[in-house]
Design an enzyme around this catalytic site. Structure first.
Site, PDB file in Angstrom:
ATOM      1  N   ASP A 172      -0.339   5.096   0.889  1.00 21.30           N
ATOM      2  CA  ASP A 172      -0.681   6.030   1.980  1.00 21.30           C
ATOM      3  C   ASP A 172      -0.538   5.323   3.325  1.00 21.30           C
ATOM      4  OD1 ASP A 172      -1.479   8.141   0.236  1.00 21.30           O
ATOM      5  OD2 ASP A 172      -3.353   7.079  -0.127  1.00 21.30           O
TER       6      ASP A 172
ATOM      7  N   ASP B 218       0.863  -1.173   0.000  1.00 27.81           N
ATOM      8  CA  ASP B 218       0.000   0.000   0.000  1.00 27.81           C
ATOM      9  C   ASP B 218       0.909   1.236   0.000  1.00 27.81           C
ATOM     10  OD1 ASP B 218      -2.361   1.520   0.249  1.00 27.81           O
ATOM     11  OD2 ASP B 218      -2.105   1.621   2.417  1.00 27.81           O
TER      12      ASP B 218
END
Length: 257
Positions: free
Chosen positions: A15, A13
């Protein structure tokens, strides 16, 4: 940790794992250098539909990280691919930013605010009452409601901000129709990520900061689920879920051996 370091593929991922807003997180530079040195296959996979892969590449470049555009996959791309497969050449009313618009244009989907086949919702900084009203009207007339991802909030510098699900909620509430959510933890997005890597799920780690998307996506896709505490999750919030990550790390900087 040794088991993790032996993996051939890494899906990460962005963020809360790589950066917060425009701030790179500690240890990220060393982690990316390690991925390259060890010749790992890696993909940065984000539920945000805001930016294109090229923009994400430039964003990391401004932070001093050299990563090729081919290493990024977004929920906007996954949404465009899904619609292209479902209804080639369809039309859509879109609430979102350029990352989503560009992904749809690239697969031949045109914008239509009169009688579209789909209403597509992603993140935007210019969400207004008019958007809700138009989307509600079109869905009530038969347009199918699609959301780029199910995130209710997302990390930003200084805290969290509303994300895609928050924008879809009033449309769902006013029409009585549930959106189809394309991004993580939908296996659609995860399978495409694995295909892009060319690595089997059992040889791949899923690294994220969210229990409700990253970790459940890793578990359901057969990947090694690794949670980092550099984003929205804490050791306390892990207890709210009936499933567990295999490892909990402070951040990705702990992975290089």
């Amino acid at each position: 940790m040794e088991q993790l370091r032996q993996k051939k593929g890494f899906i990460c991922d962005m963020d809360g794992v790589i950066y917060h807003g425009n701030q790179i997180l500690p240890g990220v530079k060393e982690f990316i250098e390690w991925l390259k040195k060890e010749e790992k296959q890696f993909l940065f996979l984000t539920n945000s539909s805001y930016r294109s892969p090229k923009e994400l590449q430039k964003k990391l470049e401004r932070m001093g990280l050299e990563v090729g555009e081919e290493h990024f996959y977004t929920s906007a791309l996954a949404t465009a691919r899904f619609l292209q497969n479902q209804s080639p050449g369809c039309t859509a009313y879109v609430i979102g930013e350029h990352g989503l618009y560009n992904a749809l244009y690239d697969v031949g989907i045109t914008i239509n605010d009169v009688d579209p086949e789909y209403v597509v919702v992603g993140e935007t900084e210019s969400y207004r009452y008019e958007h809700i009203l138009k989307a509600m009207t079109l869905v009530n007339r038969g347009a199918k409601l699609i959301a780029t991802n199910p995130d209710l909030t997302g990390p930003v510098e200084g805290g969290i901000a509303p994300a895609c699900r928050a924008f879809v909620a009033p449309i769902e509430a006013t029409t009585g129709k549930q959106a189809y959510y394309v991004g993580k933890p939908n296996p659609l997005m995860m399978r495409t990520g694995l295909q892009m890597l060319g690595v089997h799920s059992s040889e791949t780690a899923m690294i994220g900061d969210r229990m409700d998307t990253d970790i459940v996506a890793g578990i359901e896709s057969g990947m090694d689920p690794i949670l980092v505490l550099s984003g929205v999750s804490t050791r306390e919030t892990i207890e709210n879920f009936p499933y567990r990550p295999r490892l909990v790390l402070g951040g990705v900087g702990e992975i290089p051996g």
